[in-house]
Design a protein around this motif. Structure first.
Motif, PDB file in Angstrom:
ATOM      1  N   GLY A   9       0.528  -1.072   0.036  1.00 46.87           N
ATOM      2  CA  GLY A   9      -0.047   0.382  -0.204  1.00 46.87           C
ATOM      3  C   GLY A   9       1.004   0.510   0.304  1.00 46.87           C
ATOM      4  O   GLY A   9       2.190   1.193   0.371  1.00 46.87           O
ATOM      5  N   GLY A  10       0.698   2.501  -0.247  1.00 48.26           N
ATOM      6  CA  GLY A  10       0.742   3.631  -0.338  1.00 48.26           C
ATOM      7  C   GLY A  10      -0.159   4.876  -0.900  1.00 48.26           C
ATOM      8  O   GLY A  10      -0.991   5.049  -0.578  1.00 48.26           O
ATOM      9  N   LEU A  11       0.785   5.496  -1.068  1.00 45.16           N
ATOM     10  CA  LEU A  11       0.221   6.875  -1.564  1.00 45.16           C
ATOM     11  C   LEU A  11       0.014   6.829  -2.875  1.00 45.16           C
ATOM     12  O   LEU A  11       1.640   6.750  -3.082  1.00 45.16           O
ATOM     13  CB  LEU A  11       0.524   8.296  -0.902  1.00 45.16           C
ATOM     14  N   VAL A  12      -0.362   7.591  -3.864  1.00 47.81           N
ATOM     15  CA  VAL A  12      -0.732   7.089  -5.093  1.00 47.81           C
ATOM     16  C   VAL A  12      -1.324   8.438  -5.950  1.00 47.81           C
ATOM     17  O   VAL A  12      -2.642   8.764  -5.197  1.00 47.81           O
ATOM     18  CB  VAL A  12      -1.158   6.045  -5.588  1.00 47.81           C
ATOM     19  N   GLN A  13      -1.061   8.865  -6.656  1.00 45.69           N
ATOM     20  CA  GLN A  13      -1.793   9.850  -7.406  1.00 45.69           C
ATOM     21  C   GLN A  13      -2.713   9.431  -8.391  1.00 45.69           C
ATOM     22  O   GLN A  13      -3.414   8.047  -8.829  1.00 45.69           O
ATOM     23  CB  GLN A  13      -1.107  10.570  -8.332  1.00 45.69           C
ATOM     24  N   PRO A  14      -4.341   9.516  -7.941  1.00 43.53           N
ATOM     25  CA  PRO A  14      -4.758   9.827  -9.096  1.00 43.53           C
ATOM     26  C   PRO A  14      -4.815   8.769 -10.781  1.00 43.53           C
ATOM     27  O   PRO A  14      -3.719   9.827 -11.997  1.00 43.53           O
ATOM     28  CB  PRO A  14      -6.040  10.585  -9.223  1.00 43.53           C
ATOM     29  N   ARG A  19       0.803  -2.602  -5.961  1.00 44.79           N
ATOM     30  CA  ARG A  19       0.441  -3.398  -6.362  1.00 44.79           C
ATOM     31  C   ARG A  19       0.288  -4.587  -4.988  1.00 44.79           C
ATOM     32  O   ARG A  19       1.786  -4.372  -4.400  1.00 44.79           O
ATOM     33  CB  ARG A  19       1.169  -4.488  -7.293  1.00 44.79           C
ATOM     34  N   LEU A  20      -0.687  -4.828  -4.192  1.00 45.95           N
ATOM     35  CA  LEU A  20      -0.833  -4.858  -2.926  1.00 45.95           C
ATOM     36  C   LEU A  20      -0.157  -7.025  -3.207  1.00 45.95           C
ATOM     37  O   LEU A  20      -1.072  -7.127  -3.662  1.00 45.95           O
ATOM     38  CB  LEU A  20      -2.120  -5.211  -2.396  1.00 45.95           C
ATOM     39  N   SER A  21       0.308  -7.515  -1.928  1.00 39.58           N
ATOM     40  CA  SER A  21       0.917  -9.166  -1.840  1.00 39.58           C
ATOM     41  C   SER A  21      -0.198  -8.568  -0.737  1.00 39.58           C
ATOM     42  O   SER A  21      -0.120  -8.292   0.820  1.00 39.58           O
ATOM     43  CB  SER A  21       2.200  -9.437  -1.844  1.00 39.58           C
ATOM     44  N   CYS A  22       0.063 -10.805  -0.369  1.00 40.87           N
ATOM     45  CA  CYS A  22      -0.692 -11.059   0.884  1.00 40.87           C
ATOM     46  C   CYS A  22       0.012 -12.257   0.514  1.00 40.87           C
ATOM     47  O   CYS A  22      -0.377 -13.644   0.053  1.00 40.87           O
ATOM     48  CB  CYS A  22      -2.308 -11.195   1.195  1.00 40.87           C
ATOM     49  N   THR A  91      -9.370   5.132  -2.356  1.00 38.72           N
ATOM     50  CA  THR A  91      -8.618   5.235  -0.885  1.00 38.72           C
ATOM     51  C   THR A  91      -8.975   4.256   0.321  1.00 38.72           C
ATOM     52  O   THR A  91     -10.526   4.143   0.708  1.00 38.72           O
ATOM     53  CB  THR A  91      -8.753   6.475  -0.070  1.00 38.72           C
ATOM     54  N   ALA A  92      -8.775   3.469   0.679  1.00 38.41           N
ATOM     55  CA  ALA A  92      -8.982   2.773   1.920  1.00 38.41           C
ATOM     56  C   ALA A  92      -7.777   1.521   2.860  1.00 38.41           C
ATOM     57  O   ALA A  92      -7.043   1.963   2.207  1.00 38.41           O
ATOM     58  CB  ALA A  92     -10.538   1.678   1.431  1.00 38.41           C
ATOM     59  N   THR A  93      -8.329   0.931   3.685  1.00 37.24           N
ATOM     60  CA  THR A  93      -7.643   0.644   4.312  1.00 37.24           C
ATOM     61  C   THR A  93      -7.712  -1.523   3.520  1.00 37.24           C
ATOM     62  O   THR A  93      -9.044  -1.656   3.534  1.00 37.24           O
ATOM     63  CB  THR A  93      -7.346  -0.572   5.693  1.00 37.24           C
ATOM     64  N   VAL A 118      -4.276   1.979   1.047  1.00 42.64           N
ATOM     65  CA  VAL A 118      -4.321   2.609   0.256  1.00 42.64           C
ATOM     66  C   VAL A 118      -4.553   4.227   0.326  1.00 42.64           C
ATOM     67  O   VAL A 118      -6.441   4.102   0.341  1.00 42.64           O
ATOM     68  CB  VAL A 118      -4.760   2.034  -1.220  1.00 42.64           C
ATOM     69  N   THR A 119      -3.703   5.392  -0.458  1.00 45.66           N
ATOM     70  CA  THR A 119      -4.004   6.268  -0.474  1.00 45.66           C
ATOM     71  C   THR A 119      -4.038   7.215  -1.588  1.00 45.66           C
ATOM     72  O   THR A 119      -3.438   7.171  -2.081  1.00 45.66           O
ATOM     73  CB  THR A 119      -3.872   7.469   0.671  1.00 45.66           C
ATOM     74  N   VAL A 120      -5.178   7.279  -2.508  1.00 51.67           N
ATOM     75  CA  VAL A 120      -5.416   7.961  -4.148  1.00 51.67           C
ATOM     76  C   VAL A 120      -5.490   9.187  -3.464  1.00 51.67           C
ATOM     77  O   VAL A 120      -6.679   9.611  -3.869  1.00 51.67           O
ATOM     78  CB  VAL A 120      -6.354   7.301  -4.491  1.00 51.67           C
ATOM     79  N   SER A 121      -4.723   9.673  -4.023  1.00 47.62           N
ATOM     80  CA  SER A 121      -4.933  11.848  -3.914  1.00 47.62           C
ATOM     81  C   SER A 121      -3.704  12.291  -4.937  1.00 47.62           C
ATOM     82  O   SER A 121      -2.945  11.939  -4.728  1.00 47.62           O
ATOM     83  CB  SER A 121      -4.514  12.041  -2.519  1.00 47.62           C
TER      84      SER A 121
END
Length: 122
Positions: A9-14, A19-22, A91-93, A118-121
């Motif tokens: 996760g992280g901060l990303v622009q629109p 890529r999330l990993s589990c 944007t969410a956990t 994950v934050t989209v801003s």
């Protein structure tokens, strides 16, 4: 000890991608369906995607279809959620969880990770 650990996760622009990993430990991830859920502040947790264990079919909610792709690497005991074309409303956990079958019922999932933000801003 059964454990699921999300990362990526992280901060990303629109319009950006993440890529999330589990990563699973203490059990064989290949035996389970893996679902991704998300929860935004003040909202209920919702299912986003699920990938089965038997035929590796993937399911998505309408709002992410065509943008998100679920996959798994059973050799690495890890599942992934590739997210592209991200929007502020994404944007969410984000959480991964396992169950015998894909289901929209949260209570049916046996184990959950701790979540990744994950934050989209812009």
């Amino acid at each position: 000890q059964v454990k699921l650990v999300e990362s990526g996760g992280g901060l990303v622009q629109p319009g950006g991608s993440l890529r999330l990993s589990c990563a699973a430990s203490g059990f064989t991830l290949a035996l389970y369906a893996v679902a991704w859920f998300r929860q935004a502040p003040g909202k209920e947790r919702e299912g986003v995607s699920c990938i089965t264990n038997h035929d590796v079919s993937a399911y998505y909610i309408d709002s992410v279809k065509g943008r998100f792709t679920a996959s798994r690497d059973n050799g690495k005991n890890t599942a992934y959620l590739q997210m592209a074309g991200l929007k502020p409303e994404d944007t969410a956990t984000y959480y991964c969880a396992i169950n015998q079958e894909c289901s929209s019922v949260l209570a049916e999932y046996d184990y959950w990770g701790q979540g990744t933000q994950v934050t989209v801003s812009s």
